[in-house]
Scaffold this active site. Structure first.
Site, short mmCIF file in Angstrom:
data_model
loop_
_atom_site.label_atom_id
_atom_site.label_comp_id
_atom_site.label_asym_id
_atom_site.label_seq_id
_atom_site.Cartn_x
_atom_site.Cartn_y
_atom_site.Cartn_z
CB CYS A 2 -0.91 0.04 1.22
SG CYS A 2 -1.92 -1.41 1.39
NE ARG A 27 4.90 1.80 -0.76
CZ ARG A 27 5.86 1.95 0.14
NH1 ARG A 27 6.96 2.57 -0.22
NH2 ARG A 27 5.73 1.51 1.36
CD1 TRP A 75 0.11 -5.97 -3.38
CD2 TRP A 75 -0.03 -6.89 -1.34
NE1 TRP A 75 0.62 -7.25 -3.45
CE2 TRP A 75 0.54 -7.84 -2.22
CE3 TRP A 75 -0.22 -7.25 -0.01
CZ2 TRP A 75 0.93 -9.11 -1.81
CZ3 TRP A 75 0.17 -8.52 0.41
CH2 TRP A 75 0.74 -9.42 -0.50
CG ASN A 99 1.42 0.73 4.14
OD1 ASN A 99 1.25 -0.49 4.13
ND2 ASN A 99 2.58 1.30 3.85
N GLY A 100 -0.64 -1.18 6.25
CA GLY A 100 -0.21 -2.04 7.35
C GLY A 100 -1.29 -3.05 7.70
CD GLU A 472 17.86 -12.29 -7.89
OE1 GLU A 472 17.40 -12.83 -6.86
OE2 GLU A 472 17.38 -11.25 -8.38
CE LYS A 476 14.74 -10.66 -10.22
NZ LYS A 476 14.95 -9.86 -9.12
CD GLU A 479 10.97 -11.14 -8.37
OE1 GLU A 479 10.80 -10.58 -7.29
OE2 GLU A 479 11.97 -10.89 -9.09
CG HIS A 495 21.49 -36.36 -5.36
ND1 HIS A 495 21.96 -37.65 -5.27
CD2 HIS A 495 22.59 -35.57 -5.45
CE1 HIS A 495 23.30 -37.63 -5.28
NE2 HIS A 495 23.69 -36.37 -5.39
CE LYS A 590 12.06 -2.09 -6.17
NZ LYS A 590 12.64 -3.36 -6.59
C1 G6P Z 1 9.89 -8.23 -2.21
C2 G6P Z 1 10.35 -7.80 -3.58
C3 G6P Z 1 11.69 -8.47 -3.91
C4 G6P Z 1 12.69 -8.17 -2.80
C5 G6P Z 1 12.18 -8.58 -1.42
C6 G6P Z 1 13.07 -8.06 -0.32
O1 G6P Z 1 9.52 -9.57 -2.21
O2 G6P Z 1 9.40 -8.13 -4.55
O3 G6P Z 1 12.17 -7.95 -5.13
O4 G6P Z 1 13.88 -8.84 -3.07
O5 G6P Z 1 10.89 -8.01 -1.21
O6 G6P Z 1 12.98 -6.66 -0.30
P1 G6P Z 1 14.07 -5.71 0.35
O7 G6P Z 1 13.54 -4.33 0.12
O8 G6P Z 1 14.14 -6.07 1.81
O9 G6P Z 1 15.36 -5.96 -0.34
#
Ligand code: G6P
Length: 595
Positions: A2, A27, A75, A99-100, A472, A476, A479, A495, A590
């Site tokens: 949010c 966000r 969100w 927000n929260g 990673e 990626k 996502e 395995h 985000k």
């Molecule tokens: C969310 C984002 C990711 C990020 C993670 C940790 O899940 O979508 O891209 O890596 O949070 O966020 P931070 O701000 O703590 O690196």
């Protein structure tokens, strides 16, 4: 998650709120709304889905005249993303956005709000009804807000307007981010500086359990006992152009290609007068006094932590382990006698990481936060901070913050070393190789077409630090393109997981470490024999003729920084080819400010 914006001044508030909300889109959200007010009347406008829908519905707010308002991107946590559940929420006198998460909402409903009719499924609505009730009892809005802060459990950033006082916005903060922006003839609030930077670069922090009373020309901050506090303002070092895409079609592509620049900026920011890369002496002293380092992070930052752990162990010779924050907090390993904690967080706001920070601080341990956002919650609450200097990262999928995290961890590890390497030289070379990869993006586009256009799944394999890149890489592509992907230690595939390899299953192999080159190549043969279509990414000096992506030579230690680029490009183009919303992937946020 949010986003909140508020404006009070002499201009039409709605377009400013909508513009501010557009800067918070990164966000993550699934509905949006604004409330604007004038002459005792509050107008609510809400829309489900993209902010674009709200902008269309309100015609960009152009015809509105109200000069005070609050806005929100939601969100969903409590209740589906519907118009009814979208914020702002209003009771008789007050209207607010939140927000929260209110953890004790059920208890509050039962205790204080028996018989009250609710219009939504949100926890937020409890707050507005509670405020209404407390104001009647306490007879003063400030006292009632202090009362609210005492009652609510959980995380909450709130912006509140009052029908009976159209000259004030109230801002409340606990565990969720909220800043006040100071203007000339107007004032604002926002979840971050980017939401306000087009209007002002002067900000005030509100600390947890504090609230602010904001008019056109005054900002007052109070404790939860309604006692006034004095606070200095600060200037945010954000370039407005950093928050725009410029000529790029997506922020993600822009941010991928900013990586060479970010590495050079880190070198510059961490250089002393003689040009040596240095780290604050107090950080070095505290870490050297410890016997083990615990790296705590989530998502991409955790993957950077895994690489950083090898830097610290190899260069500084201090035992180091990386942990996923949400696991660590409830399943803490037996700690060493003198632990030191490093929190890695692009946003500096991630609730899972913060939960660990709060816990280890209570235990009396020292910690450092490595973050992109100066003044963020994790930065403020840690003993030390190192800034990433990556510039604002807007695309939800992290790219430049990830490589910046690895680079800053390398700077730290080298500064801790009794036998430091010429890191400046190595990082400069890394930036140059990154640049040559950026000049070759069409190759990645073509390979994405060949490997990812229609596949349902794919695998990334590698050993040693290549394995960390695989984790990673899989995250990626998941996502942003929604392809089911797994990152595997190449030796572990046989395995069990090799059972999933079928004809034409894409397998991407990373080979950047000489010591495991032949081992990984054997694993490639194993998957190829079972029908896999293999894409190999290797460092030049250990490359084979058939490798499709060959990366210019860097010290093996820094291979993760350069091999990050092909995997980011591959994910980007996979999402592009499959028609996905690259910068704002479904369901993701985000800045994840709830646990
Ligand atoms: C969310 C984002 C990711 C990020 C993670 C940790 O899940 O979508 O891209 O890596 O949070 O966020 P931070 O701000 O703590 O690196």
């Amino acid at each position: 998650m949010c986003g909140i914006v508020g404006y009070i001044g002499d201009k039409n508030a709605a377009p400013i709120l909508l513009e501010g909300l557009s800067k918070l889109e990164y966000r993550g959200y699934d509905s949006a709304g604004i409330a604007v007010a004038e002459n005792g009347k509050v107008q609510l406008h809400k829309a489900v889905g993209k902010l674009e829908n709200l902008i269309k519905k309100t015609d960009g707010g152009k015809k509105m005249t109200e000069t005070i308002g609050i806005g929100h991107t939601r969100w969903a946590t409590h209740g589906k993303p519907t118009e009814n559940n979208a914020h702002p929420h209003a009771a008789n006198r007050f209207t607010l956005v939140h927000n929260g998460i209110i953890e004790n909402e059920a208890a509050l409903r039962k205790h204080y709000l028996e018989g009250v009719k609710f219009n939504s499924d949100t926890d937020t609505e409890v707050i507005v009804h509670l405020l209404e009730k407390f104001v009647k009892e306490d007879k003063d809005v400030k006292v009632a807000i202090a009362h609210i802060i005492g009652e609510l459990e959980g995380s909450f950033a709130l912006a509140i307007i009052d029908k009976e006082d159209m000259n004030t916005i109230y801002a409340v903060k606990n565990k969720s981010p909220l800043l006040v922006g100071k203007g000339d003839g107007f004032n604002m609030i926002g979840s971050d500086a980017m939401a306000m930077i087009a209007n002002t670069d002067t900000f005030y922090e509100i600390h947890d359990k504090e609230f602010a009373v904001i008019t056109r020309d005054s900002i007052e901050i109070f404790t939860s006992y309604a006692k006034k506090v004095e606070r200095d303002s600060f200037h945010a070092e954000i370039d407005v152009s950093d928050t725009e895409k410029g000529t790029y079609p997506h922020f993600m592509l822009k941010e991928i290609e900013e990586q060479p620049l970010v590495i050079r900026r880190i070198m510059q920011q961490y250089s002393d007068e003689d040009g040596n890369l240095v780290v604050d002496k107090d950080i070095i002293k505290d870490i050297k006094a410890s016997d083990r380092i615990y790296i705590i992070a989530c998502g991409t930052s955790y993957h950077a932590g895994l690489v950083g752990q090898t830097y610290i162990e190899q260069l500084a010779k201090i035992p180091t382990m990386s942990y996923i924050a949400s696991e660590f907090v409830h399943n803490m390993p037996l700690l060493s006698k003198k632990p030191f904690f490093i929190f890695i967080s692009q946003s500096g706001e991630t609730a899972d990481s913060r939960a660990v920070l709060v816990k280890v601080k209570e235990m009396g341990h020292k910690c450092l936060t490595i973050t992109n956002v100066k003044g963020s919650t994790l930065s403020r609450e840690a003993d030390h901070t190192m800034i990433l200097h990556a510039g604002p990262e807007i695309a939800v999928a992290s790219t430049k913050a990830y490589t910046a995290q690895m680079a800053v961890l390398a700077v730290l590890a080298n500064a801790l070393s009794d036998n430091p390497m010429n890191l400046k030289y190595e990082l400069a070379k890394t930036a140059t190789v990154m640049e040559s990869l950026c000049n070759n993006r069409e190759l990645f586009h073509e390979l994405s077409k060949e490997f990812f256009a229609t596949t349902r799944n794919c695998f990334y394999i590698g050993r040693s630090t290549d394995y960390y890149i695989c984790l990673e890489a899989a995250l990626k592509i998941k996502e942003i393109s929604y392809i089911q992907a797994e990152g595997f230690a190449a030796g572990e595939l046989k395995h069990g997981t090799i059972a999933l390899i079928e004809k034409d299953t894409p397998v991407v192999a990373f080979i950047t470490r000489e010591a495991v080159n032949l081992n990984t190549r054997s694993n490639i043969k194993e998957v190829r024999s079972r029908g896999a279509k293999v894409l190999t990414i290797s460092l030049k000096r250990i490359s084979a003729h058939s490798d499709q992506i060959v990366i210019g030579d860097v010290d093996e230690m820094f291979a993760p920084l350069v091999s990050a680029l092909p995997m980011q490009y591959l994910a980007y183009y996979a999402a592009l080819i499959r028609g996905c919303d690259i910068d704002k992937p479904r369901n993701l946020a985000k800045s994840v400010t709830v646990e």
